[in-house]
Scaffold this motif. Structure first.
Motif, PDB file in Angstrom:
ATOM      1  N   GLY A 100      31.585  31.141 -41.662  1.00 63.92           N
ATOM      2  CA  GLY A 100      31.336  32.577 -41.657  1.00 63.92           C
ATOM      3  C   GLY A 100      32.128  33.269 -42.748  1.00 63.92           C
ATOM      4  N   SER A 101      33.327  32.738 -43.041  1.00 61.51           N
ATOM      5  CA  SER A 101      34.124  33.278 -44.134  1.00 61.51           C
ATOM      6  C   SER A 101      33.561  32.852 -45.478  1.00 61.51           C
ATOM      7  CB  SER A 101      35.576  32.808 -43.993  1.00 61.51           C
ATOM      8  OG  SER A 101      36.362  33.294 -45.055  1.00 61.51           O
ATOM      9  N   ILE A 102      33.157  31.602 -45.594  1.00 54.58           N
ATOM     10  CA  ILE A 102      32.601  31.103 -46.855  1.00 54.58           C
ATOM     11  C   ILE A 102      31.388  31.931 -47.276  1.00 54.58           C
ATOM     12  CG2 ILE A 102      31.450  29.147 -47.951  1.00 54.58           C
ATOM     13  CD1 ILE A 102      33.230  27.306 -46.252  1.00 54.58           C
ATOM     14  N   GLN A 103      30.462  32.165 -46.344  1.00 52.59           N
ATOM     15  CA  GLN A 103      29.275  32.939 -46.710  1.00 52.59           C
ATOM     16  C   GLN A 103      29.604  34.415 -46.914  1.00 52.59           C
ATOM     17  OE1 GLN A 103      26.259  33.525 -43.473  1.00 52.59           O
ATOM     18  NE2 GLN A 103      27.653  32.215 -42.291  1.00 52.59           N
ATOM     19  N   SER A 104      30.646  34.909 -46.219  1.00 51.89           N
ATOM     20  CA  SER A 104      31.046  36.302 -46.425  1.00 51.89           C
ATOM     21  C   SER A 104      31.671  36.502 -47.802  1.00 51.89           C
ATOM     22  CB  SER A 104      32.021  36.738 -45.325  1.00 51.89           C
ATOM     23  OG  SER A 104      31.390  36.733 -44.054  1.00 51.89           O
ATOM     24  N   TRP A 105      32.392  35.485 -48.296  1.00 45.29           N
ATOM     25  CA  TRP A 105      32.908  35.560 -49.662  1.00 45.29           C
ATOM     26  C   TRP A 105      31.764  35.775 -50.649  1.00 45.29           C
ATOM     27  CZ3 TRP A 105      37.474  36.497 -51.598  1.00 45.29           C
ATOM     28  CH2 TRP A 105      38.642  36.126 -50.921  1.00 45.29           C
ATOM     29  N   GLU A 106      30.636  35.109 -50.417  1.00 42.78           N
ATOM     30  CA  GLU A 106      29.471  35.295 -51.291  1.00 42.78           C
ATOM     31  C   GLU A 106      29.016  36.750 -51.267  1.00 42.78           C
ATOM     32  OE1 GLU A 106      26.290  33.965 -53.857  1.00 42.78           O
ATOM     33  OE2 GLU A 106      28.197  33.041 -53.244  1.00 42.78           O
ATOM     34  N   ALA A 107      29.062  37.362 -50.102  1.00 38.26           N
ATOM     35  CA  ALA A 107      28.616  38.754 -49.968  1.00 38.26           C
ATOM     36  C   ALA A 107      29.612  39.725 -50.580  1.00 38.26           C
ATOM     37  CB  ALA A 107      28.385  39.086 -48.496  1.00 38.26           C
ATOM     38  N   VAL A 108      30.906  39.549 -50.283  1.00 42.44           N
ATOM     39  CA  VAL A 108      31.893  40.529 -50.748  1.00 42.44           C
ATOM     40  C   VAL A 108      32.092  40.460 -52.261  1.00 42.44           C
ATOM     41  CG1 VAL A 108      33.088  40.502 -48.538  1.00 42.44           C
ATOM     42  CG2 VAL A 108      33.924  39.040 -50.375  1.00 42.44           C
ATOM     43  N   VAL A 134      27.759  24.393 -55.889  1.00 40.11           N
ATOM     44  CA  VAL A 134      28.719  25.421 -56.289  1.00 40.11           C
ATOM     45  C   VAL A 134      29.947  24.805 -56.951  1.00 40.11           C
ATOM     46  CG1 VAL A 134      30.201  27.289 -55.481  1.00 40.11           C
ATOM     47  CG2 VAL A 134      27.927  26.982 -54.481  1.00 40.11           C
ATOM     48  N   MET A 135      30.455  23.728 -56.392  1.00 37.66           N
ATOM     49  CA  MET A 135      31.651  23.115 -56.939  1.00 37.66           C
ATOM     50  C   MET A 135      31.404  22.537 -58.330  1.00 37.66           C
ATOM     51  SD  MET A 135      34.146  23.382 -54.647  1.00 37.66           S
ATOM     52  CE  MET A 135      35.285  22.039 -54.837  1.00 37.66           C
ATOM     53  N   ARG A 136      30.169  22.135 -58.603  1.00 45.25           N
ATOM     54  CA  ARG A 136      29.850  21.568 -59.910  1.00 45.25           C
ATOM     55  C   ARG A 136      29.840  22.639 -61.003  1.00 45.25           C
ATOM     56  NH1 ARG A 136      25.900  17.907 -58.528  1.00 45.25           N
ATOM     57  NH2 ARG A 136      24.406  19.621 -58.348  1.00 45.25           N
ATOM     58  N   ALA A 137      29.439  23.844 -60.653  1.00 45.69           N
ATOM     59  CA  ALA A 137      29.353  24.927 -61.642  1.00 45.69           C
ATOM     60  C   ALA A 137      29.836  26.226 -61.008  1.00 45.69           C
ATOM     61  CB  ALA A 137      27.920  25.070 -62.146  1.00 45.69           C
ATOM     62  N   PRO A 138      31.155  26.358 -60.768  1.00 51.36           N
ATOM     63  CA  PRO A 138      31.673  27.564 -60.106  1.00 51.36           C
ATOM     64  C   PRO A 138      31.514  28.801 -60.978  1.00 51.36           C
ATOM     65  CG  PRO A 138      33.479  26.209 -60.918  1.00 51.36           C
ATOM     66  CD  PRO A 138      32.231  25.401 -61.087  1.00 51.36           C
ATOM     67  N   ARG A 139      31.228  29.909 -60.314  1.00 52.78           N
ATOM     68  CA  ARG A 139      31.030  31.181 -61.000  1.00 52.78           C
ATOM     69  C   ARG A 139      32.299  32.026 -60.932  1.00 52.78           C
ATOM     70  NH1 ARG A 139      26.644  32.775 -56.790  1.00 52.78           N
ATOM     71  NH2 ARG A 139      28.259  31.661 -55.598  1.00 52.78           N
ATOM     72  N   GLN A 140      32.332  33.063 -61.734  1.00 55.52           N
ATOM     73  CA  GLN A 140      33.416  34.034 -61.683  1.00 55.52           C
ATOM     74  C   GLN A 140      33.088  35.028 -60.565  1.00 55.52           C
ATOM     75  OE1 GLN A 140      36.085  34.180 -64.079  1.00 55.52           O
ATOM     76  NE2 GLN A 140      35.353  32.242 -64.929  1.00 55.52           N
ATOM     77  N   ARG A 141      33.870  34.994 -59.481  1.00 59.78           N
ATOM     78  CA  ARG A 141      33.549  35.827 -58.314  1.00 59.78           C
ATOM     79  C   ARG A 141      34.759  36.702 -57.978  1.00 59.78           C
ATOM     80  NH1 ARG A 141      28.243  35.970 -57.434  1.00 59.78           N
ATOM     81  NH2 ARG A 141      28.505  36.321 -55.184  1.00 59.78           N
ATOM     82  N   PHE A 142      34.584  38.016 -58.132  1.00 62.76           N
ATOM     83  CA  PHE A 142      35.656  38.977 -57.890  1.00 62.76           C
ATOM     84  C   PHE A 142      35.338  39.833 -56.665  1.00 62.76           C
ATOM     85  CE2 PHE A 142      35.706  37.967 -62.388  1.00 62.76           C
ATOM     86  CZ  PHE A 142      37.052  37.733 -62.627  1.00 62.76           C
ATOM     87  N   ALA A 143      36.365  40.117 -55.881  1.00 65.21           N
ATOM     88  CA  ALA A 143      36.219  40.968 -54.693  1.00 65.21           C
ATOM     89  C   ALA A 143      36.912  42.290 -54.956  1.00 65.21           C
ATOM     90  CB  ALA A 143      36.806  40.294 -53.461  1.00 65.21           C
ATOM     91  N   PRO A 144      36.176  43.400 -55.081  1.00 69.04           N
ATOM     92  CA  PRO A 144      36.803  44.681 -55.430  1.00 69.04           C
ATOM     93  C   PRO A 144      37.478  45.387 -54.266  1.00 69.04           C
ATOM     94  CG  PRO A 144      34.433  44.956 -55.194  1.00 69.04           C
ATOM     95  CD  PRO A 144      34.699  43.489 -55.035  1.00 69.04           C
ATOM     96  N   MET A 145      37.110  45.025 -53.047  1.00 70.66           N
ATOM     97  CA  MET A 145      37.682  45.711 -51.881  1.00 70.66           C
ATOM     98  C   MET A 145      38.968  45.033 -51.414  1.00 70.66           C
ATOM     99  SD  MET A 145      35.440  43.226 -51.126  1.00 70.66           S
ATOM    100  CE  MET A 145      33.878  44.093 -51.192  1.00 70.66           C
ATOM    101  N   PRO A 146      39.777  45.690 -50.567  1.00 68.12           N
ATOM    102  CA  PRO A 146      40.956  45.029 -49.997  1.00 68.12           C
ATOM    103  C   PRO A 146      40.557  43.800 -49.193  1.00 68.12           C
ATOM    104  CG  PRO A 146      41.079  47.401 -49.662  1.00 68.12           C
ATOM    105  CD  PRO A 146      39.688  47.115 -50.157  1.00 68.12           C
ATOM    106  N   VAL A 147      41.264  42.709 -49.416  1.00 67.88           N
ATOM    107  CA  VAL A 147      40.973  41.446 -48.733  1.00 67.88           C
ATOM    108  C   VAL A 147      42.233  40.957 -48.032  1.00 67.88           C
ATOM    109  CG1 VAL A 147      40.308  39.033 -49.022  1.00 67.88           C
ATOM    110  CG2 VAL A 147      39.155  40.811 -50.367  1.00 67.88           C
ATOM    111  N   GLN A 148      42.048  40.548 -46.781  1.00 70.49           N
ATOM    112  CA  GLN A 148      43.133  39.948 -45.999  1.00 70.49           C
ATOM    113  C   GLN A 148      42.779  38.481 -45.752  1.00 70.49           C
ATOM    114  OE1 GLN A 148      45.570  41.140 -42.038  1.00 70.49           O
ATOM    115  NE2 GLN A 148      43.373  41.106 -41.730  1.00 70.49           N
TER     116      GLN A 148
END
Length: 539
Positions: A98-106, A206-220
């Motif tokens: 649930g966290s892994i897929q939420s990282w994709e969203a955030v 994903v691990m073979r070609a990781p993307r640049q993924r930034f989270a702009p909101m506060p993350v805990q």
């Protein structure tokens, strides 16, 4: 309610009627029920939303393995957000997958997500970038923790193992490995088999070609310290998350089931205030010497400091130096220490670090030391530490986020002397207490360190009492000891630096000065030599 997303229908549950919207996303092989205990604690203050992810529980499953890709899972979350909160951003909490897929969203630009709390589930892209660094022990450890990923890629074998063996035993597995008592969902077999596609559709790609993924909101990011499967500490998340708050919880992987109160509190605190809290450090005997130097050292490191002392004027002087708070406390009294600990918790929070520093000196042979003198030394040097460890240790355990306890022992704990019977005994007791307590509190992620200074130039020499001498002779001995310690030239600041580092490194025993280190080595390699040395008349 049902929410349609692509080719699947998602079963969504809503609790509470007012307050900010908190969306809880479950992992593998769970359903929304993994959040039930947490949701029950949150629903009084928040509108709590849970849902079964595609292929789990009452939600439908995609027709192909490709339907479990992260972009589809992120769109599912967006669909749920649009349905439950069409106008306002929501707070997202994910566990495991649930966290892994939420990282994709955030990390998707434009996501209507106010804050994100991640528990035991990294962003696969962040993990991919980390895996490309030079090989380290952390990489090797994570490889062995993730052994099951390879097993899930085995055709036929993994689904058959779940259906024929593991599904009906899953509750017992959680009890044995995680200490969790729960009844798995009735759909556990199909949920587990469907969820294998999460790994097959995403990990290698994903691990073979990781993307640049930034989270702009506060993350805990909440890291269970006893998680058997994944660690997020090495991932350099500060690179990807400008506003990051890291927290620990003394739990295994399934923290929402085993520690729902702590998880709910962390979520509530973060949703309410995303400002990272300052580390809170408590120092007893903080009015002078090593106590004052330790308070200053932690304050310079950015910590919030609370000090106590029997001399309130001295404690207040220290508090002014560190911008902290001072209390008058006699550590000999259990009730006084307990009352103070509760007061600190109410006014400042449960401390992250407790330094039991208060102590007194006493010199004299065993036969010349009176019962009253023995009692005084033990009351301060030993019982003061016991009271501090118990009062604050209980609060730390209850909080469930770990911490550290520092106990001031001495080189005298392992360096016998025929003129320090009472003092050395008290410090040896503190030394052993620290080791025992370290073992007991380890499951709660609370470290314990015994600090063993040698000859340190502090005002303890001016207040040290002596057995069997007149008041005038005692003053002469005090003056002589003070001059000797001053010539040694090692100040309390050196001890303070070692204390701060011991907390950071979670060190068990810290001999500080050269003589303390030499005595420690001799006590282990040649104890007979120290016993012979103790018989000499050096005064």
């Amino acid at each position: 309610m049902n929410v349609h997303s692509g080719e699947v229908d998602l079963a969504v549950q809503v609790r509470g009627t007012s307050g900010p919207v908190v969306v809880l996303v479950h992992g593998y092989p769970d359903t929304h029920e993994v959040w039930d205990r947490v949701a029950a604690l949150l629903e009084e203050d928040f509108r709590v939303v849970t849902y079964d992810v595609r292929g789990a529980g009452a939600s439908s499953a995609p027709s192909t393995e490709d339907g479990y890709r992260l972009d589809h899972l992120a769109r599912d979350l967006f669909a749920v957000i649009d349905a439950v909160s069409p106008d306002e951003p929501v707070h997202v909490v994910g566990h495991d997958w649930g966290s892994i897929q939420s990282w994709e969203a955030v990390t998707t630009p434009g996501a209507r997500i106010a804050t994100f709390t991640s528990i035991s589930g990294p962003c696969l892209d962040h993990m991919g970038h980390w895996s490309r660094r030079r090989l380290s022990f952390a990489h090797i450890r994570q490889f062995f923790r993730s052994w099951y990923i390879a097993a899930f890629h085995l055709p036929v074998v993994a689904p058959a193992f779940w259906r024929l063996y593991l599904a009906r035993r899953w509750g017992g597995v959680l009890r044995r490995l995680e200490g969790v008592r729960t009844t798995p969902a009735k759909t556990i077999a199909s949920d587990a088999v469907n969820g294998i596609s999460l790994y097959r559709a995403n990990i290698r790609q994903v691990m073979r070609a990781p993307r640049q993924r930034f989270a702009p909101m506060p993350v805990q990011v909440v890291q269970p310290v006893h998680d058997r499967y994944v660690r997020t500490e090495p991932l350099d998340l500060e690179r990807w998350v400008p506003s990051l708050r890291r927290r620990r919880i003394a739990a295994g992987h399934w923290a929402p089931l085993s520690h729902p109160a702590q998880v709910a509190r962390m979520i509530s605190e973060f949703v309410t205030d995303t400002t990272p809290p300052r580390e809170l450090v408590v120092v007893t005997g903080g009015g002078s010497g090593i106590g004052r130097a330790t308070a200053i050292a932690f304050a310079k490191a950015g910590s919030k400091v609370v000090v106590s002392d029997v001399d309130i004027v001295a404690a207040e002087e220290t508090a002014k130096l560190v911008g902290g708070h001072a209390y008058e406390v006699d550590v000999r009294s259990e009730e006084a220490v307990r009352t103070w600990a509760r007061q600190v918790a109410d006014e400042h929070g449960v401390p992250d670090v407790v330094v039991n520093n208060a102590g007194i000196g006493h010199s004299g042979s065993f036969l010349s030391t009176t019962t009253e003198q023995w009692q005084r030394v033990l009351d301060v040097n030993l019982w003061g530490v016991v009271h501090g460890c118990r009062a604050f240790g209980e609060l730390m355990v209850e909080r469930g986020e770990g911490g550290h306890i520092v106990n001031l022992s001495s080189a005298a704990a392992y360096l016998p002397s025929k003129i320090l019977s009472a003092y050395a005994t008290s410090k040896a007791a503190v030394f052993m207490l620290s080791d025992c307590l370290r073992a007991e509190l380890a499951p709660h992620a609370i470290g314990v360190s015994a600090i063993c200074p040698g000859v340190v130039n502090t005002n303890i020499t001016a207040t040290t009492t002596f057995s069997g001498v007149s008041a005038e002779e005692e003053r002469r001995k005090q003056d002589r000891a003070s001059r000797l310690y001053a010539r040694r030239g090692f100040g309390p600041e050196g001890v303070a630096r070692e204390i701060v580092q011991a907390v950071r490194d979670n060190r068990a025993v810290v001999p500080v000065t050269v003589e303390a280190k030499a005595a420690r080595l001799a006590s282990r390699a040649a104890p007979g030599l120290l016993r012979a040395f103790a018989k000499l008349d050096l005064g």
